[in-house]
Design a protein around this motif. Structure first.
Motif: not given
Length: 156
Positions: A17-19, A21-22, A152-153, A156
Motif C-alpha cells: 500500500d502506497v499510503r 510510506y506517506d 512503514s507507517r 496504516r
C-alpha cells in the motif's frame, strides 16, 4: 495471504500500500532525534556507574567511557527495535515501524546490524547514504536495501 514479488523480494499486502510510506522520511528523521535524546539520557546513569567503577578499580574502569555511548545505543536498539513492536520509542511516537520484506519479525541482531550499517554508511558516505531514499522504491535507505527491510507507517 496476498503476497507479490517486488524487487526480487516477497512483500505482504500491507507493505504494498502506497499510503504506508506517506511522510516516512520526515518521521524517520524526527524519530532519530527523539531516540538519540533518549540514548543521551540513558547514558547519564551508566556514566555515573562507570565513574564509581573507575574509583573502585583505581582508574581501570574509566576505560569503559570510550565505549559507553555505543554500548548504551546498541542495548537500546536491541531492546526496542528488536522487540515485538519492531520500533524504537521515537519510532512509536512518530507512528512508524521497521519491517522485513519477507514478512518475518525483526530480531535484536537484525536491529543492531541495521543501526550499525546506518552509522557506518554515514561515516563512509556522509549524508549521501540518505539520498538513496529519494530514488528508491518505498523510500528505503541504503541500509534498508542491504538488509531487505523497509520502514512503514504503523497506523496504516
Amino acid at each position: 495471504m496476498n503476497a507479490r514479488v517486488l524487487d526480487g523480494e516477497i512483500t505482504t499486502s500491507r507493505l504494498d500500500d502506497v499510503r504506508a510510506y506517506d511522510g516516512v522520511r520526515t518521521r524517520r528523521v524526527l524519530a532519530f532525534i527523539i531516540d538519540y535524546c533518549i540514548v543521551a539520557l540513558l547514558t547519564i546513569p551508566f556514566a555515573i556507574l562507570v565513574f564509581f567503577l573507575g574509583i573502585l578499580t583505581l582508574g581501570l574502569g574509566w576505560m569503559l567511557f570510550s565505549i559507553l555511548v555505543p554500548a548504551v545505543a546498541i542495548l537500546y536498539i536491541w531492546n526496542t527495535l528488536g522487540s515485538a513492536d519492531q520500533a524504537t520509542t521515537g519510532m512509536k511516537m512518530m507512528g512508524i515501524r521497521l519491517d522485513r520484506l519477507d514478512g518475518t519479525r525483526i530480531d535484536g541482531m537484525t536491529a543492531v546490524v541495521h543501526s550499525v550499517l546506518f552509522w557506518a554508511g554515514n561515516v563512509i558516505l556522509t549524508p549521501l547514504v540518505l539520498l538513496v531514499s529519494l530514488f528508491a522504491d518505498r523510500k528505503r535507505t541504503l541500509h534498508d536495501l542491504l538488509l531487505g527491510t523497509v520502514v512503514s507507517r504503523s497506523d496504516r
